[in-house]
Design an enzyme around this catalytic site. Structure first.
Site, PDB file in Angstrom:
ATOM      1  N   GLU A  98       0.845  -1.200   0.000  1.00  0.00           N
ATOM      2  CA  GLU A  98       0.000   0.000   0.000  1.00  0.00           C
ATOM      3  C   GLU A  98       0.880   1.249   0.000  1.00  0.00           C
ATOM      4  OE1 GLU A  98      -2.391   1.498  -0.885  1.00  0.00           O
ATOM      5  OE2 GLU A  98      -4.056   1.516   0.517  1.00  0.00           O
ATOM      6  N   ASP A  99       0.364   2.322  -0.568  1.00  0.00           N
ATOM      7  CA  ASP A  99       1.130   3.568  -0.607  1.00  0.00           C
ATOM      8  C   ASP A  99       1.187   4.212   0.774  1.00  0.00           C
ATOM      9  OD1 ASP A  99      -1.596   4.205  -0.601  1.00  0.00           O
ATOM     10  OD2 ASP A  99      -1.523   5.417  -2.418  1.00  0.00           O
ATOM     11  N   ASP A 102      -3.558   5.570   6.475  1.00  0.00           N
ATOM     12  CA  ASP A 102      -4.068   6.815   7.047  1.00  0.00           C
ATOM     13  C   ASP A 102      -5.026   6.448   8.182  1.00  0.00           C
ATOM     14  OD1 ASP A 102      -4.472   9.637   7.023  1.00  0.00           O
ATOM     15  OD2 ASP A 102      -6.218   9.418   5.743  1.00  0.00           O
ATOM     16  N   PHE A 151      -0.934  16.320   4.163  1.00  0.00           N
ATOM     17  CA  PHE A 151      -1.364  15.699   2.918  1.00  0.00           C
ATOM     18  C   PHE A 151      -0.208  15.665   1.935  1.00  0.00           C
ATOM     19  CE2 PHE A 151      -3.532  14.981  -1.039  1.00  0.00           C
ATOM     20  CZ  PHE A 151      -4.471  14.038  -0.669  1.00  0.00           C
ATOM     21  N   ARG A 164       0.679  12.066  -9.398  1.00  0.00           N
ATOM     22  CA  ARG A 164       1.151  10.699  -9.129  1.00  0.00           C
ATOM     23  C   ARG A 164       2.561  10.463  -9.671  1.00  0.00           C
ATOM     24  NH1 ARG A 164      -3.124   7.513  -7.279  1.00  0.00           N
ATOM     25  NH2 ARG A 164      -5.168   7.924  -8.180  1.00  0.00           N
TER      26      ARG A 164
HETATM   27  P1  IMP Z   1      -7.235   4.815   4.844  1.00  0.00           P
HETATM   28  O1  IMP Z   1      -6.041   4.295   5.588  1.00  0.00           O
HETATM   29  O2  IMP Z   1      -8.321   3.819   4.643  1.00  0.00           O
HETATM   30  O3  IMP Z   1      -7.748   6.100   5.450  1.00  0.00           O
HETATM   31  O4  IMP Z   1      -6.878   5.229   3.385  1.00  0.00           O
HETATM   32  C1  IMP Z   1      -5.681   5.177   2.807  1.00  0.00           C
HETATM   33  C2  IMP Z   1      -5.837   5.740   1.415  1.00  0.00           C
HETATM   34  O5  IMP Z   1      -6.191   7.145   1.473  1.00  0.00           O
HETATM   35  C3  IMP Z   1      -4.524   5.685   0.704  1.00  0.00           C
HETATM   36  O6  IMP Z   1      -4.398   4.490  -0.030  1.00  0.00           O
HETATM   37  C4  IMP Z   1      -4.565   6.896  -0.192  1.00  0.00           C
HETATM   38  O7  IMP Z   1      -5.198   6.578  -1.411  1.00  0.00           O
HETATM   39  C5  IMP Z   1      -5.433   7.898   0.551  1.00  0.00           C
HETATM   40  N1  IMP Z   1      -4.606   8.883   1.291  1.00  0.00           N
HETATM   41  C6  IMP Z   1      -4.455   8.977   2.624  1.00  0.00           C
HETATM   42  N2  IMP Z   1      -3.618   9.984   2.962  1.00  0.00           N
HETATM   43  C7  IMP Z   1      -3.220  10.534   1.793  1.00  0.00           C
HETATM   44  C8  IMP Z   1      -2.314  11.611   1.465  1.00  0.00           C
HETATM   45  O8  IMP Z   1      -1.691  12.289   2.316  1.00  0.00           O
HETATM   46  N3  IMP Z   1      -2.159  11.859   0.130  1.00  0.00           N
HETATM   47  C9  IMP Z   1      -2.790  11.164  -0.835  1.00  0.00           C
HETATM   48  N4  IMP Z   1      -3.632  10.143  -0.588  1.00  0.00           N
HETATM   49  C10 IMP Z   1      -3.850   9.828   0.724  1.00  0.00           C
HETATM   50 MG    MG Z   2      -4.669   4.109  -2.075  1.00  0.00          MG
END
Ligand code: IMP
Ligand code: MG
Length: 181
Positions: A98-99, A102, A151, A164
């Site tokens: 995963e990137d 969050d 962010f 991206r």
């Molecule tokens: P979560 O952990 O379910 O809230 O979501 C994670 C996803 O939210 C990531 O895979 C990203 O696509 C997006 N995301 C969360 N923080 C950022 C950020 O700082 N920049 C860009 N995308 C983000």
């Molecule tokens: Mg994502």
């Protein structure tokens, strides 16, 4: 008036050095077995392709599409699979790539979904982790960098599908320009 500015948080060189370390560590942790790397589209694609090439062993690569409903709803856990895997996970060692983690909603959901497919093991590798933002528990075995609650864009991460393809990870700053007196 507001102006968008990009500030480099993690340089391309730092990213590549860290990925090389992660690739070596993960390869040592999985000396045998079928290792299935699964990237979450689209943000994790850059990380997955570099991490796969940093591995010292053979791997399978697959992709999964996930949509989380609008920011207001993500915390309610409404997540949907929009593109499923091509390869069976039965008996495999799965590494979710995963990137960024969050709130943890996406990965918490995905761990439950993939666990039902009878893999031998499941772990998570995330390039970035924002631990302050966590709403759901997620254990991330391999973290590239912990970052503060800002962010970020670049190296796969987008803002409205833009940025991206930046090589660095940058903080997107909205700098409000005060009106001139
Ligand atoms: P979560 O952990 O379910 O809230 O979501 C994670 C996803 O939210 C990531 O895979 C990203 O696509 C997006 N995301 C969360 N923080 C950022 C950020 O700082 N920049 C860009 N995308 C983000
Ligand atoms: Mg994502």
């Amino acid at each position: 008036m507001s102006e968008t500015k990009l500030r480099v948080l993690i340089s391309a060189e730092q990213i590549q050095n860290r990925i090389r370390e992660l690739g070596e560590k993960i390869s040592r942790d999985y000396p045998t077995g079928n290792l299935h790397m699964i990237a979450i589209l689209k943000g994790a694609v850059f990380f997955m392709t570099d991490l796969a090439r940093a591995m010292k062993r053979d791997v399978f690569m697959d992709f999964m599409g996930i949509s989380t409903y609008g920011k207001g709803k993500t915390s309610s856990g409404e997540v949907k699979v929009t593109k499923d895997l091509d390869i069976s996970l039965e008996g495999a060692d799965v590494l979710i790539v995963e990137d960024i983690v969050d709130s943890g909603v996406t990965l918490n959901y995905l761990m439950h979904v993939l666990d039902q497919r009878k893999p031998h093991s499941i772990r998570i590798a995330a390039l970035l982790d924002k631990p302050e933002r966590r709403l759901r528990p997620v254990h991330v075995s391999y973290v590239g960098f912990e970052i503060p609650d800002e962010f970020v864009v670049g190296y796969g991460l987008d803002y409205g599908e833009k940025y991206r393809n930046l090589r660095d990870i940058c903080v997107l700053e909205e700098s409000a320009t005060p009106p001139k007196a």
